[in-house]
Motif scaffolding. Structure first.
Motif, mmCIF file in Angstrom:
data_model
loop_
_atom_site.group_PDB
_atom_site.id
_atom_site.type_symbol
_atom_site.label_atom_id
_atom_site.label_comp_id
_atom_site.label_asym_id
_atom_site.label_seq_id
_atom_site.Cartn_x
_atom_site.Cartn_y
_atom_site.Cartn_z
ATOM 1 N N LEU A 115 -40.771 -42.056 51.863
ATOM 2 C CA LEU A 115 -40.850 -43.285 52.644
ATOM 3 C C LEU A 115 -40.511 -44.475 51.753
ATOM 4 O O LEU A 115 -41.108 -44.649 50.686
ATOM 5 C CB LEU A 115 -42.254 -43.471 53.225
ATOM 6 N N PHE A 116 -39.549 -45.278 52.180
ATOM 7 C CA PHE A 116 -39.233 -46.518 51.481
ATOM 8 C C PHE A 116 -40.030 -47.631 52.149
ATOM 9 O O PHE A 116 -39.491 -48.458 52.895
ATOM 10 C CB PHE A 116 -37.737 -46.802 51.543
ATOM 11 N N LEU A 117 -41.307 -47.632 51.877
ATOM 12 C CA LEU A 117 -42.216 -48.531 52.584
ATOM 13 C C LEU A 117 -43.382 -48.875 51.670
ATOM 14 O O LEU A 117 -43.936 -48.001 50.992
ATOM 15 C CB LEU A 117 -42.725 -47.856 53.864
ATOM 16 N N SER A 118 -43.760 -50.124 51.645
ATOM 17 C CA SER A 118 -44.917 -50.563 50.865
ATOM 18 C C SER A 118 -46.108 -50.769 51.790
ATOM 19 O O SER A 118 -45.959 -50.851 53.018
ATOM 20 C CB SER A 118 -44.605 -51.860 50.126
ATOM 21 N N VAL A 119 -47.272 -50.861 51.201
ATOM 22 C CA VAL A 119 -48.484 -51.098 51.983
ATOM 23 C C VAL A 119 -48.398 -52.443 52.704
ATOM 24 O O VAL A 119 -48.826 -52.579 53.861
ATOM 25 C CB VAL A 119 -49.725 -51.043 51.074
ATOM 26 N N ALA A 120 -47.819 -53.441 52.029
ATOM 27 C CA ALA A 120 -47.681 -54.764 52.650
ATOM 28 C C ALA A 120 -46.751 -54.710 53.859
ATOM 29 O O ALA A 120 -47.019 -55.327 54.901
ATOM 30 C CB ALA A 120 -47.157 -55.761 51.622
ATOM 31 N N GLN A 121 -45.662 -53.978 53.738
ATOM 32 C CA GLN A 121 -44.730 -53.843 54.861
ATOM 33 C C GLN A 121 -45.376 -53.104 56.034
ATOM 34 O O GLN A 121 -45.113 -53.423 57.195
ATOM 35 C CB GLN A 121 -43.468 -53.125 54.402
ATOM 36 N N LEU A 122 -46.212 -52.126 55.713
ATOM 37 C CA LEU A 122 -46.924 -51.407 56.763
ATOM 38 C C LEU A 122 -47.861 -52.344 57.520
ATOM 39 O O LEU A 122 -47.976 -52.263 58.754
ATOM 40 C CB LEU A 122 -47.710 -50.244 56.163
ATOM 41 N N LYS A 123 -48.498 -53.235 56.811
ATOM 42 C CA LYS A 123 -49.386 -54.204 57.471
ATOM 43 C C LYS A 123 -48.597 -55.104 58.421
ATOM 44 O O LYS A 123 -49.069 -55.454 59.497
ATOM 45 C CB LYS A 123 -50.106 -55.042 56.415
#
Length: 819
Positions: A783-791
């Motif tokens: 996954l090219f995804l950060s925790v901040a982006q998920l929020k």
């Protein structure tokens, strides 16, 4: 007709959005789907960020996030929350308000009314699918090499489910003037179509009928990227059937017809739908599309090749199910449709395959405990109880005497087994003691090859107390060669094996490989002459020795330039005091000898529930041994090039565990090209001069005592050209690594003994067996995804979008009310 229907659809859509219900349900849909999508991303992102063993669970992300257990599956399960409330007023609102009479008296045709109402629901369903499309765009952006085709197949499945439920709701709305009653009736029909596939599955006719009507699993294949024409036809047929029901109902209200005449129309429509569904589900009429990246639902080209070799000759597959066997559940009538699903790819590839099922009862396996658990009952009485448990009639099951007149399954331990018959030849296809249980493409094609081509054969030399093919002996090679229910045994992968005594038998011609495993005494002159002649003629050979037996094998190995080194190889891996589990050694009955630290043992009882009776192997029990005897041999780069099985172990750096081994010395003066296949760790291993005492505590390297430190080959390969073909010989300084004990997963920690054993024999036959039916590895595993982006995704789909939609709906409805 279409112009009028479109006008009605437009009017119906305006009616939907002129009320709060459409705005409210759309908002709930966005919130719920957003919550499910964000939760799935969060679960996999957490595993990825934790790393290590947790990250191993991250893979097939497209299916996990969008598939049957992902977003699309979640939406399909919650559809009953939306559509009944939307469809309940489609016709019942017209009936209760009296406007239906105006429609009947107008020049508008009934079919135009029905089609217009349905088109309105299709448009709303498309709007919901567009919401899902935004998740697909995000998934395509954040999942490494996401499978867009898989996601598009899933969206099609969701749309077809929505439209099918809309057609059902439309018909329910025709039946009553009360919208709440229409909604409840719609929910009831939804429930029936979801659960009907799990009821009355014990009866052949009813099972076929309910399987067609069941909607529960029809879209699951699409959710995972597989589209079958039979599933698409099913949805279209159900939609047309309920729209036709609606037409019949409204026409009956408009015209005066007898109840019998109207009922006949319903019955005819239903039967016609069943016939269409039955014909479309026949394998020869099925067209499919596999949208998965690795073609999970498509037969491997190597498998198709052998399916095609069957030609137009019929292949009969008869499955024999012992109702007292522990895997009887896999063959119960209620599981028949699942079995058909497993065989469907083969039935599509060849229309001359027929499936049959035979039920019987008999004592299962060698370790059955029927009498102890059923005191005072005969075998027939025990079978009667089992039949009642499975909702079967014992009259439909053959007795032991009856089944033995047809086929003797005692060699198969009277277990769940399929018999493949082709042009007068037969072979067995088994179930296995692992998590997958049922045969994969590899095992199926191995069975097919037994029917259409000669199989490679290996022979074990006997006469000098060598290791043999006994599946129950701790030191023997039964698990490798002929373990009935071990998936990776050579027997189940397309090899035949036999034992020969060189003192009174000749080595068979056309042998794939001759096995000499740990002889205890020197060969006679006659046996030695036969082995040397076999080698000179270019025969393949596997020789496994043991420390202390150098004098038995070295005279024979001298002619090919290989020698077992004196003394024993040890390894210091900082494992002092480690307990290494040892398999128990069967002595007969229900007793074992547990090995003690000094080689002695104590007699103990076996728990029959712990024994692996199907494969004939006993599970290891905790024991202790000297950890320095454990050699964690690594595969060499030369070995990795010889077989895909070697390459896997080499790439993953998983060692081959060898308990008690010696190094090998060799020279190239014999005419062979000799390469090391397994080598010990130069920093941790040495040849220990003198006797290694198992209870002597710490073992240390001592140059003064003559110990030799370094990396030593424990397995070598020898090749040369003989009579236009490559001769292949393998010599090992250990005989335990391929034994029943050595192949037990986890006995010595992480190990690749199983892969190495299969790889050896695959190399002997140039990779023709086992047939390679492996699909490409997964690629969507990051996954090219950060925790901040998920929020941010959570805030957008669970806050901003629902808020905007509610606010827009309020403004729209308030302004309309003022007007």
């Amino acid at each position: 007709m279409m112009t009028t229907s479109l006008k009605i659809a437009g009017a119906e859509l305006r009616t939907l959005f002129y009320s709060p219900i459409a705005w409210f349900l759309t908002t709930i849909f966005i919130f719920q789907s957003g919550l499910a999508f964000a939760s799935l991303l969060e679960d996999n992102l957490t595993l990825q960020n934790l790393g290590g063993g947790y990250a191993d669970g991250v893979g097939y992300l497209t299916m996990k996030i969008f598939g049957r257990t992902g977003l699309f599956g979640d939406v399909a399960k919650k559809v009953y929350l939306y559509l009944p409330l939307l469809t309940m007023g489609l016709i019942s609102r017209e009936i209760s308000s009296g406007t239906i009479k105006l429609l009947f008296s107008s020049p508008i045709k009934i079919r135009e009314i029905i089609m217009g109402k349905f088109l309105a629901m299709m448009a709303y369903n498309f709007l919901l699918v567009l919401v899902l499309a935004t998740y697909v765009l995000i998934g395509a952006s954040v999942i490494e090499q996401a499978s867009l085709s898989t996601m598009l197949c899933g969206m099609l499945g969701v749309f077809l489910i929505f439209c099918t439920y809309a057609a059902i709701g439309l018909f329910m709305s025709c039946l009553t003037s009360y919208q709440v009653v229409a909604a409840l009736c719609t929910l009831v029909v939804f429930a029936i179509l979801n659960y009907i596939g799990s009821v009355w599955q014990d009866y052949d006719f009813v099972r076929s009928l309910t399987y067609f009507l069941s909607i529960a699993s029809r879209a699951e294949h699409m959710f995972t990227g597989y589209i079958s024409s039979k599933d698409v036809v099913y949805f279209l047929a159900i939609i047309v059937m309920f729209l036709t029901f609606s037409y019949i109902k409204m026409q009956g209200d408009r015209q005066s017809r007898s109840a019998m005449f109207i009922l006949s129309k319903y019955v005819f429509t239903f039967l016609l739908t069943l016939m269409i569904g039955y014909l479309s589900s026949m394998p020869r009429f099925i067209i499919s599309y596999d949208g998965t990246q690795v073609k999970l639902f498509t037969l491997h080209p190597n498998v198709k090749k052998y399916i095609n070799q069957l030609g137009d000759h019929p292949l009969e597959i008869t499955t024999y199910i012992n109702i007292l066997d522990r895997f009887v559940w896999g063959g119960l009538p209620s599981q028949r449709n699942r079995d058909l699903d497993r065989w469907e790819p083969y039935l599509r590839a060849n229309h001359n395959i027929t499936l049959k099922y035979v039920y019987y009862y008999d004592y299962p396996g060698q370790d059955h405990n029927l009498e102890a658990s059923n005191p005072g009952k005969t075998l027939k009485e025990i079978a009667e109880n089992a039949a009642k448990t499975f909702n079967m009639d014992l009259k439909d099951c053959m007795s032991p005497e009856q089944i033995r007149k047809i086929i003797d399954l005692s060699a198969e331990q009277n277990s769940f087994v399929s018999v493949l018959k082709y042009q007068g030849r037969t072979t067995f296809l088994r179930v296995y003691d692992d998590i997958a249980i049922f045969p994969t493409e590899t095992e199926v094609v191995a069975a097919l090859k037994r029917l259409i081509a000669p199989l490679p054969k290996i022979a074990f030399v006997t006469g000098e107390l060598e290791r043999n093919r006994n599946p129950r002996g701790d030191r023997d090679y039964g698990a490798l060669t002929n373990g009935l229910h071990l998936r990776n045994s050579l027997m189940n992968q397309g090899f035949d094996s036999e034992s020969i005594s060189l003192n009174d038998q000749q080595i068979p011609e056309g042998l794939t490989a001759l096995i000499i495993a740990d002889p205890k005494s020197e060969f006679s002159a006659n046996a030695t002459s036969k082995i040397r002649e076999y080698i000179n003629q270019g025969g393949n050979l596997l020789v496994c020795g043991e420390p202390g037996k150098q004098g038995v094998l070295n005279p024979l190995l001298k002619t090919i330039g290989v020698q077992l080194m004196d003394h024993q190889l040890v390894q210091n891996d900082n494992l002092s005091g480690m307990n290494v589990p040892l398999p128990s050694i069967q002595t007969g009955g229900n007793q074992t000898i547990k090995s003690g630290p000094n080689g002695g043992g104590t007699l103990s009882r076996i728990d029959p529930n712990k024994g692996n009776g199907r494969s004939g192997l006993m599970m290891p029990e905790q024991g202790s041994t000297n950890p320095y005897e454990l050699i964690k041999a690594q595969l060499s780069s030369e070995a990795a090039d010889k077989s895909r099985f070697f390459l896997s172990a080499y790439t993953d750096q998983v060692p081959v565990a060898m308990m008690g081994a010696t190094g090998l010395s060799y020279s190239d003066t014999s005419g062979f090209i000799i390469k090391p296949m397994l080598v010990s760790d130069a920093a941790l291993s040495w040849i220990k001069k003198g006797k290694l005492v198992s209870d002597s505590g710490a073992v240390v390297y001592s140059a003064k005592e003559g110990d030799l430190k370094g990396s030593f080959p424990t397995v070598v390969s020898l090749t040369r050209k003989v009579q236009g073909r490559e001769q292949r010989i393998v010599v090992a300084g250990d005989a335990d690594f391929l034994s029943n004990r050595g192949l037990y997963d986890g006995a010595y920690g992480p190990q690749s003994n199983q892969n190495f054993g299969i790889g050896l024999f695959s190399w002997f036959v140039n990779g023709e067996f086992p047939v390679d039916a492996t699909h490409p590895p997964m690629v969507d595993k990051k996954l090219f995804l950060s925790v901040a982006q998920l929020k941010i995704i959570k805030i957008i789909y669970m806050g901003i979008f629902p808020g905007i939609l509610i606010l827009s709906g309020m403004i729209f409805l308030i302004r309309r009310k003022r007007k």
